[in-house]
Design a protein around this motif. Sequence first.
Motif, short mmCIF file in Angstrom:
data_model
loop_
_atom_site.label_atom_id
_atom_site.label_comp_id
_atom_site.label_asym_id
_atom_site.label_seq_id
_atom_site.Cartn_x
_atom_site.Cartn_y
_atom_site.Cartn_z
N SER A 142 0.82 -1.21 0.00
CA SER A 142 0.00 0.00 0.00
C SER A 142 0.86 1.26 0.00
N ARG A 143 2.03 1.17 0.62
CA ARG A 143 2.94 2.33 0.66
C ARG A 143 3.82 2.44 -0.58
N SER A 144 3.78 1.41 -1.42
CA SER A 144 4.59 1.44 -2.63
C SER A 144 3.76 2.00 -3.79
N ASN A 145 4.44 2.28 -4.89
CA ASN A 145 3.70 2.71 -6.09
C ASN A 145 3.64 1.59 -7.12
N LEU A 146 3.84 0.36 -6.67
CA LEU A 146 3.77 -0.78 -7.58
C LEU A 146 2.34 -1.08 -8.00
N ASP A 147 2.21 -1.80 -9.08
CA ASP A 147 0.91 -2.24 -9.59
C ASP A 147 0.66 -3.65 -9.03
N TRP A 148 0.20 -3.71 -7.78
CA TRP A 148 0.08 -4.98 -7.07
C TRP A 148 -1.38 -5.45 -6.99
N THR A 149 -1.52 -6.74 -6.85
CA THR A 149 -2.82 -7.36 -6.55
C THR A 149 -2.57 -8.45 -5.52
N ILE A 150 -3.35 -8.47 -4.46
CA ILE A 150 -3.26 -9.53 -3.47
C ILE A 150 -4.54 -10.37 -3.56
N VAL A 151 -4.38 -11.61 -4.00
CA VAL A 151 -5.50 -12.55 -4.09
C VAL A 151 -5.67 -13.20 -2.72
N CYS A 152 -6.87 -13.08 -2.16
CA CYS A 152 -7.11 -13.50 -0.78
C CYS A 152 -8.15 -14.61 -0.70
N PRO A 153 -7.70 -15.86 -0.79
CA PRO A 153 -8.64 -16.98 -0.68
C PRO A 153 -9.04 -17.23 0.77
N THR A 154 -10.23 -17.77 0.94
CA THR A 154 -10.63 -18.27 2.25
C THR A 154 -10.10 -19.70 2.38
N TYR A 155 -10.69 -20.53 3.21
CA TYR A 155 -10.21 -21.90 3.44
C TYR A 155 -9.80 -22.55 2.12
N LEU A 156 -8.57 -23.11 2.10
CA LEU A 156 -7.92 -23.46 0.84
C LEU A 156 -7.53 -24.95 0.78
N PRO A 157 -8.50 -25.82 0.55
CA PRO A 157 -8.16 -27.25 0.43
C PRO A 157 -7.55 -27.56 -0.93
N ASP A 158 -6.77 -28.65 -0.99
CA ASP A 158 -6.29 -29.13 -2.28
C ASP A 158 -7.49 -29.52 -3.12
N GLY A 159 -7.33 -29.39 -4.42
CA GLY A 159 -8.44 -29.78 -5.29
C GLY A 159 -8.33 -29.16 -6.66
N GLU A 160 -9.01 -29.76 -7.62
CA GLU A 160 -8.98 -29.29 -8.99
C GLU A 160 -9.91 -28.09 -9.18
N GLU A 161 -9.81 -27.49 -10.36
CA GLU A 161 -10.66 -26.34 -10.68
C GLU A 161 -12.13 -26.76 -10.73
N GLN A 162 -12.98 -25.96 -10.11
CA GLN A 162 -14.42 -26.19 -10.14
C GLN A 162 -15.14 -25.07 -10.89
N GLY A 163 -14.45 -23.91 -11.00
CA GLY A 163 -15.07 -22.77 -11.65
C GLY A 163 -16.06 -22.07 -10.73
N ASN A 164 -16.86 -21.18 -11.30
CA ASN A 164 -17.87 -20.43 -10.54
C ASN A 164 -17.25 -19.71 -9.34
N ILE A 165 -16.10 -19.12 -9.56
CA ILE A 165 -15.41 -18.38 -8.49
C ILE A 165 -16.13 -17.06 -8.25
N ARG A 166 -16.45 -16.82 -6.99
CA ARG A 166 -16.99 -15.51 -6.61
C ARG A 166 -15.84 -14.65 -6.08
N TYR A 167 -15.92 -13.35 -6.34
CA TYR A 167 -14.88 -12.47 -5.84
C TYR A 167 -15.47 -11.11 -5.47
N GLU A 168 -14.75 -10.41 -4.60
CA GLU A 168 -15.15 -9.06 -4.20
C GLU A 168 -13.90 -8.29 -3.79
N ILE A 169 -13.80 -7.08 -4.24
CA ILE A 169 -12.66 -6.24 -3.90
C ILE A 169 -12.74 -5.82 -2.43
N ASP A 170 -11.66 -6.07 -1.71
CA ASP A 170 -11.47 -5.67 -0.30
C ASP A 170 -12.31 -6.46 0.72
#
Length: 206
Positions: A142-170
């Motif tokens: 946040s203090r840098s001027n880089l073009d950053w993105t932080i992807v923030c998953p909730t509980y993260l079990p191993d597993g293949e792609e299922q799709g239908n990912i929901r997302y929300e900024i912040d």
Amino acid sequence: MKLAVFGATGRVGSQVVKLALEEGWEIVALVRDEEKAKQMIKGASLVVGDVTNPEDVKKTLSGCEMVFSGLSTDKTDTLSKAIPSMIKEMKKEGLTRIVTIGTAGILNSRYEKGKYRFQTSESKRKKTFAAEEHGKVYEHFSRSNLDWTIVCPTYLPDGEEQGNIRYEIDYLPIDGKKITVDDTARFAFECLRNSRFNQKRVGICY
């Protein structure tokens, strides 16, 4: 595309490397265990070293166009020590774009203004060390001027792609319970490929 990768042998990091290689990207990965990396991320160019060593970070970044970090806390402060150096070396190399994996704990609380989720009852985790480390990372970016993105998953079990990912900024989408490693990697890779969510935390789940 030439991508520098930190945390390339981790659960999400190794999958991001796989997706990038399938797209024909060139990968340069900083690793501690060369033999392990050769087995897990075949096709990547390896720099053997330590992410807290600025010279090793510099070698990894040299000639790359973007950066991905799947570094975890691993019950140490390596993450919060490494990120400031990474930011500094990225600026020296003229790099601006980085996508990292965080945790849903550092998203905003939906009910207690001014607090992270891990600081409230929204988070079910009793131990907060990992979230605190990721919070420091967010504050550094946040203090840098880089073009950053932080992807923030909730509980993260191993597993293949299922799709239908929901997302929300912040924020974590309402009633978000989990998301697999492979879908998290896919989402992060798409953020790199499409340059989405610049200077944002993004909560993801099903």
